[in-house]
Motif scaffolding. Structure first.
Motif, PDB file in Angstrom:
ATOM      1  N   ASN A 149     -34.098  -0.232  12.251  1.00  0.00           N
ATOM      2  CA  ASN A 149     -34.622  -1.428  11.589  1.00  0.00           C
ATOM      3  C   ASN A 149     -34.741  -1.286  10.079  1.00  0.00           C
ATOM      4  OD1 ASN A 149     -34.814  -3.005  13.847  1.00  0.00           O
ATOM      5  ND2 ASN A 149     -36.780  -2.081  14.424  1.00  0.00           N
ATOM      6  N   ARG A 150     -34.746  -0.063   9.601  1.00  0.00           N
ATOM      7  CA  ARG A 150     -34.824   0.115   8.144  1.00  0.00           C
ATOM      8  C   ARG A 150     -33.494   0.584   7.552  1.00  0.00           C
ATOM      9  NH1 ARG A 150     -40.233   2.951   6.211  1.00  0.00           N
ATOM     10  NH2 ARG A 150     -39.660   4.491   7.749  1.00  0.00           N
ATOM     11  N   ARG A 151     -32.657   1.170   8.404  1.00  0.00           N
ATOM     12  CA  ARG A 151     -31.433   1.747   7.861  1.00  0.00           C
ATOM     13  C   ARG A 151     -30.209   0.877   8.069  1.00  0.00           C
ATOM     14  NH1 ARG A 151     -32.479   8.103   9.521  1.00  0.00           N
ATOM     15  NH2 ARG A 151     -34.294   8.352   8.153  1.00  0.00           N
ATOM     16  N   TRP A 152     -30.387  -0.333   8.650  1.00  0.00           N
ATOM     17  CA  TRP A 152     -29.213  -1.164   8.926  1.00  0.00           C
ATOM     18  C   TRP A 152     -28.426  -1.563   7.673  1.00  0.00           C
ATOM     19  CZ3 TRP A 152     -28.871  -5.805   6.614  1.00  0.00           C
ATOM     20  CH2 TRP A 152     -30.047  -6.396   6.158  1.00  0.00           C
ATOM     21  N   PRO A 153     -29.090  -1.771   6.480  1.00  0.00           N
ATOM     22  CA  PRO A 153     -28.274  -2.192   5.324  1.00  0.00           C
ATOM     23  C   PRO A 153     -27.174  -1.192   4.980  1.00  0.00           C
ATOM     24  CG  PRO A 153     -30.602  -2.472   4.834  1.00  0.00           C
ATOM     25  CD  PRO A 153     -30.520  -1.688   6.107  1.00  0.00           C
ATOM     26  N   TRP A 154     -27.482   0.087   5.162  1.00  0.00           N
ATOM     27  CA  TRP A 154     -26.506   1.118   4.773  1.00  0.00           C
ATOM     28  C   TRP A 154     -25.354   1.160   5.780  1.00  0.00           C
ATOM     29  CZ3 TRP A 154     -28.495   0.564   0.575  1.00  0.00           C
ATOM     30  CH2 TRP A 154     -29.871   0.626   0.365  1.00  0.00           C
ATOM     31  N   LEU A 155     -25.695   0.939   7.059  1.00  0.00           N
ATOM     32  CA  LEU A 155     -24.618   0.889   8.054  1.00  0.00           C
ATOM     33  C   LEU A 155     -23.767  -0.364   7.828  1.00  0.00           C
ATOM     34  CD1 LEU A 155     -23.402   2.369  10.427  1.00  0.00           C
ATOM     35  CD2 LEU A 155     -24.798   1.002  11.960  1.00  0.00           C
ATOM     36  N   GLY A 156     -24.428  -1.449   7.431  1.00  0.00           N
ATOM     37  CA  GLY A 156     -23.689  -2.672   7.110  1.00  0.00           C
ATOM     38  C   GLY A 156     -22.707  -2.419   5.976  1.00  0.00           C
ATOM     39  N   TYR A 175     -19.553  -0.198  14.033  1.00  0.00           N
ATOM     40  CA  TYR A 175     -20.749  -0.153  13.196  1.00  0.00           C
ATOM     41  C   TYR A 175     -21.525  -1.475  13.303  1.00  0.00           C
ATOM     42  CZ  TYR A 175     -18.700   3.994  10.961  1.00  0.00           C
ATOM     43  OH  TYR A 175     -18.169   5.222  10.729  1.00  0.00           O
ATOM     44  N   ALA A 176     -20.785  -2.597  13.236  1.00  0.00           N
ATOM     45  CA  ALA A 176     -21.438  -3.903  13.294  1.00  0.00           C
ATOM     46  C   ALA A 176     -22.132  -4.092  14.645  1.00  0.00           C
ATOM     47  CB  ALA A 176     -20.404  -4.999  13.063  1.00  0.00           C
ATOM     48  N   ARG A 177     -21.487  -3.604  15.698  1.00  0.00           N
ATOM     49  CA  ARG A 177     -22.068  -3.726  17.042  1.00  0.00           C
ATOM     50  C   ARG A 177     -23.357  -2.913  17.138  1.00  0.00           C
ATOM     51  NH1 ARG A 177     -17.543  -3.451  21.212  1.00  0.00           N
ATOM     52  NH2 ARG A 177     -17.365  -5.628  20.623  1.00  0.00           N
ATOM     53  N   ALA A 178     -23.346  -1.755  16.487  1.00  0.00           N
ATOM     54  CA  ALA A 178     -24.553  -0.916  16.501  1.00  0.00           C
ATOM     55  C   ALA A 178     -25.717  -1.649  15.828  1.00  0.00           C
ATOM     56  CB  ALA A 178     -24.273   0.405  15.784  1.00  0.00           C
ATOM     57  N   ILE A 179     -25.406  -2.347  14.742  1.00  0.00           N
ATOM     58  CA  ILE A 179     -26.470  -3.098  14.048  1.00  0.00           C
ATOM     59  C   ILE A 179     -27.011  -4.182  14.979  1.00  0.00           C
ATOM     60  CG2 ILE A 179     -26.969  -4.679  12.137  1.00  0.00           C
ATOM     61  CD1 ILE A 179     -24.928  -3.145  10.457  1.00  0.00           C
ATOM     62  N   GLN A 181     -26.947  -4.360  18.214  1.00  0.00           N
ATOM     63  CA  GLN A 181     -27.614  -3.867  19.431  1.00  0.00           C
ATOM     64  C   GLN A 181     -28.930  -3.140  19.135  1.00  0.00           C
ATOM     65  OE1 GLN A 181     -24.439  -1.552  21.140  1.00  0.00           O
ATOM     66  NE2 GLN A 181     -23.703  -3.263  22.392  1.00  0.00           N
ATOM     67  N   HIS A 182     -29.018  -2.497  17.973  1.00  0.00           N
ATOM     68  CA  HIS A 182     -30.181  -1.619  17.753  1.00  0.00           C
ATOM     69  C   HIS A 182     -31.161  -2.100  16.688  1.00  0.00           C
ATOM     70  CE1 HIS A 182     -28.605   1.496  20.411  1.00  0.00           C
ATOM     71  NE2 HIS A 182     -27.416   1.146  19.954  1.00  0.00           N
ATOM     72  N   ALA A 183     -30.674  -2.875  15.699  1.00  0.00           N
ATOM     73  CA  ALA A 183     -31.598  -3.356  14.661  1.00  0.00           C
ATOM     74  C   ALA A 183     -32.251  -4.632  15.176  1.00  0.00           C
ATOM     75  CB  ALA A 183     -30.840  -3.603  13.363  1.00  0.00           C
ATOM     76  N   SER A 184     -33.391  -4.477  15.830  1.00  0.00           N
ATOM     77  CA  SER A 184     -33.996  -5.599  16.539  1.00  0.00           C
ATOM     78  C   SER A 184     -35.094  -6.303  15.743  1.00  0.00           C
ATOM     79  CB  SER A 184     -34.583  -5.100  17.870  1.00  0.00           C
ATOM     80  OG  SER A 184     -35.473  -4.036  17.589  1.00  0.00           O
ATOM     81  N   SER A 185     -35.418  -5.782  14.581  1.00  0.00           N
ATOM     82  CA  SER A 185     -36.518  -6.377  13.808  1.00  0.00           C
ATOM     83  C   SER A 185     -36.153  -7.787  13.360  1.00  0.00           C
ATOM     84  CB  SER A 185     -36.802  -5.493  12.592  1.00  0.00           C
ATOM     85  OG  SER A 185     -37.603  -6.186  11.685  1.00  0.00           O
ATOM     86  N   THR A 186     -37.182  -8.625  13.232  1.00  0.00           N
ATOM     87  CA  THR A 186     -36.927 -10.000  12.775  1.00  0.00           C
ATOM     88  C   THR A 186     -36.531 -10.034  11.304  1.00  0.00           C
ATOM     89  OG1 THR A 186     -39.287 -10.148  12.366  1.00  0.00           O
ATOM     90  CG2 THR A 186     -38.473 -11.146  14.410  1.00  0.00           C
ATOM     91  N   SER A 187     -36.773  -8.908  10.614  1.00  0.00           N
ATOM     92  CA  SER A 187     -36.402  -8.877   9.192  1.00  0.00           C
ATOM     93  C   SER A 187     -34.893  -8.699   9.001  1.00  0.00           C
ATOM     94  CB  SER A 187     -37.145  -7.747   8.481  1.00  0.00           C
ATOM     95  OG  SER A 187     -36.754  -6.509   9.029  1.00  0.00           O
ATOM     96  N   MET A 195     -22.066  -9.906  11.858  1.00  0.00           N
ATOM     97  CA  MET A 195     -20.892  -9.227  11.281  1.00  0.00           C
ATOM     98  C   MET A 195     -19.865  -8.926  12.351  1.00  0.00           C
ATOM     99  SD  MET A 195     -22.498  -6.483   8.643  1.00  0.00           S
ATOM    100  CE  MET A 195     -21.035  -5.573   8.337  1.00  0.00           C
ATOM    101  N   GLU A 196     -20.378  -8.597  13.553  1.00  0.00           N
ATOM    102  CA  GLU A 196     -19.501  -8.255  14.675  1.00  0.00           C
ATOM    103  C   GLU A 196     -18.513  -9.387  14.957  1.00  0.00           C
ATOM    104  OE1 GLU A 196     -21.787  -7.313  18.121  1.00  0.00           O
ATOM    105  OE2 GLU A 196     -20.019  -6.935  19.360  1.00  0.00           O
ATOM    106  N   LEU A 197     -19.045 -10.609  14.843  1.00  0.00           N
ATOM    107  CA  LEU A 197     -18.217 -11.789  15.109  1.00  0.00           C
ATOM    108  C   LEU A 197     -17.041 -11.851  14.134  1.00  0.00           C
ATOM    109  CD1 LEU A 197     -17.702 -14.583  16.374  1.00  0.00           C
ATOM    110  CD2 LEU A 197     -19.374 -15.516  14.777  1.00  0.00           C
ATOM    111  N   THR A 198     -17.337 -11.618  12.863  1.00  0.00           N
ATOM    112  CA  THR A 198     -16.286 -11.666  11.836  1.00  0.00           C
ATOM    113  C   THR A 198     -15.195 -10.637  12.139  1.00  0.00           C
ATOM    114  OG1 THR A 198     -18.054 -12.178  10.309  1.00  0.00           O
ATOM    115  CG2 THR A 198     -15.934 -11.632   9.340  1.00  0.00           C
ATOM    116  N   PHE A 199     -15.629  -9.445  12.517  1.00  0.00           N
ATOM    117  CA  PHE A 199     -14.648  -8.391  12.781  1.00  0.00           C
ATOM    118  C   PHE A 199     -13.825  -8.705  14.030  1.00  0.00           C
ATOM    119  CE2 PHE A 199     -17.851  -5.472  10.544  1.00  0.00           C
ATOM    120  CZ  PHE A 199     -17.287  -5.766   9.310  1.00  0.00           C
TER     121      PHE A 199
END
Lengths: 249, 258
Positions: A149-156, A175-179, A181-187, A195-199
């Motif tokens: 939830n805090r590190r998703w920007p860097w994976l993005g 990478y987009a799928r990981a975001i 599936q795992h970055a569940s915070s509302t933030s 992003m997954e959709l675009t790819f």
């Protein structure tokens, strides 16, 4: 302030009590120091290779009980490593595996710090060297799972690098799928989850893209009417593209 | 020639003060701890044993010497002021400059003894010529610290702010070049006013601070890279900055009311 100045007045003898030769000596020495520094040769350039980080126990010992401070200082040292002793080293000369070991050791000191992953994704993974980009991207991917939830920007960011620099869409999708599936915070903003959709669309995986949008709409994760409208539009666009594909076959 | 007699007498008293305040015991203790640490680190190292020992000894002994002498000079001067020793000397036909020179000569003799002892210690791990260069450089570094301590104590008259100033200047002088490198690094934002101002401030600091990062270097001991150029640099930089600090201390001393 006036009271302080008044109390200080008369504490020292007047400036005129200082002999002229003392003033002369001070000015001469100051001039010499400035001249000397101006003519100082720059330090001899010596491009050292990045050493291995110390073992975790030793690194902790060096913090003297303040790992947060060492985390920042070590990061500053590491980021200055490309610019040492007056010689600018190419980032490409840095050993990416050793670099990731340093970054991991620094993160270990203060896992809340975003600096090492920011450096990994924005500086080092941006280097025009495929091996470095892949090693650093994988490092960011591994680290992401420890605090999604805090590190998703860097994976993005490395997902975008995977797409545009490495031209490796399956990797970007991973990478987009990981975001998603795992970055569940509302933030986490909607664009990051989508992003997954675009790819998928870029890869021509229209069926999967359609399923993705359908799943997203059905999951009620998207509540904003404008966003729902946008997704429906994309869904229609995909369906049109699918029909064109079927017709061309 | 007669005006040198009080200078010599004050220098002698300063050395005696050092001897009688157990400074030699402390210096030997620091030397022993530094040497023990170096041997211990060498025992831990699986390769480059002598290099590890030289680096550890060089780092510890240099820092130890600077700290011990700074505290000694600050304490000695405060005691001198509190016991009215300065008032007594200045009531005699001794110029203020004579008093300061006498103190500095006395401290210089103590610094010389410390530099010889510590450089002798590094001989165990490094070539003799490099240890000599390191020792000469340590002597000049200690002289700068001594003059800086005198100057800051004459300015602040108390140990805590004077010690803080000495350490701040010392650490900044040793690391200002690293700050310059970081400031000019390729990842620093370009065209930003506050970054530009900060870089100019660091450049200005580097101009007025002594280049301590090029004095008493551990790489002389580890790699044996020290040469005549380094010796000349140490002597010239040390001489110029020592004179500057002495002049600044003299200005403060001449303005001080006793």
């Amino acid at each position: 302030m006036a009271t302080v100045l008044a109390s200080m007045a008369g504490r020292d003898r007047p400036w005129s009590h200082v002999p002229r030769w003392v003033w002369g000596l001070a000015l001469l020495c100051l001039g010499l120091q400035l001249l000397f520094h101006a003519h100082l040769n720059p330090p001899r350039a010596r491009a050292d290779a990045l050493p291995d980080p110390p073992p975790p126990g030793m690194f902790r010992l060096l913090t003297f009980g303040d790992p947060v401070a060492l985390n920042r200082l070590a990061m500053l040292w590491l980021q200055a490593f490309d610019y040492q002793s007056g010689v600018s080293l190419s980032f490409k000369d840095l050993d990416p595996h050793r670099l990731t070991r340093w970054l991991a050791a620094i993160i270990d000191l203060d896992p809340r710090s975003q600096y090492p992953l920011m450096a990994a994704s924005r500086f080092y993974a941006d280097i025009a060297c495929e091996e470095t980009q892949r090693v650093l991207s994988h490092f960011v991917y591994e680290q992401f799972f420890l605090d999604p939830n805090r590190r998703w920007p860097w994976l993005g960011h490395v997902a975008i690098i995977a797409k545009h620099r490495l031209h490796d869409l399956p990797l970007a999708l991973n990478y987009a799928r990981a975001i998603r599936q795992h970055a569940s915070s509302t933030s986490v903003p909607a664009w990051a989850r989508q992003m997954e959709l675009t790819f998928l669309e870029d890869m021509g995986e229209l069926e999967q893209a359609r399923l993705f949008i359908g799943g997203l709409l059905a999951s009620h994760l998207v509540n904003d009417p404008q966003e729902i409208h946008f997704l429906n539009q994309r869904l229609e666009g995909i369906e049109v593209r699918e029909k064109i594909q079927e017709m061309t076959r | 020639m007669s005006h040198l007699i009080p200078v010599a007498a004050i220098a002698r008293v300063t050395v005696l003060e050092g001897v009688r305040t157990r400074l030699p015991g402390l210096v030997v203790a620091v030397w022993a701890v530094g040497m023990s640490l170096a041997w211990f680190a060498g025992a831990l190292a699986v390769m480059e044993t002598e290099a590890v020992q030289a680096a550890v000894a060089g780092f510890f002994l240099r820092l130890g010497a600077v700290l011990v002498l700074t505290l000694f000079v600050l304490n000695a001067q405060v005691r001198e002021f509190n016991d009215k020793g300065v008032d007594l000397v200045l009531s005699l036909p001794v110029p203020r400059a004579g008093y300061l020179f006498g103190r500095i000569v006395g401290y210089a003799m103590i610094a010389l003894a410390v530099a010889i002892l510590f450089a002798g210690g590094t001989c165990f791990f490094a070539p003799g010529s490099q240890s000599v260069l390191w020792g000469v450089s340590l002597f000049f570094e200690l002289m700068l610290v001594i003059a800086l301590s005198l100057f800051s104590l004459l300015t602040f008259s108390q140990v805590p702010p004077a010690f803080a100033l000495v350490m701040a200047v010392y650490l900044l002088a040793r690391s200002v070049i690293v700050l310059q490198w970081i400031g000019q690094g390729p990842i620093m934002p370009q065209g930003v006013l506050h970054v530009w101002l900060m870089n100019r401030l660091i450049d200005a600091l580097a101009f007025v601070l002594p280049a301590l990062d090029r004095l008493t270097r551990s790489d002389w001991l580890v790699y044996g890279t020290g040469g005549w150029d380094d010796l000349i640099f140490v002597v010239v930089q040390g001489g110029i900055y020592l004179s500057l600090l002495v002049a600044a201390a003299l200005i403060d001393l001449y303005r001080k009311n006793f």
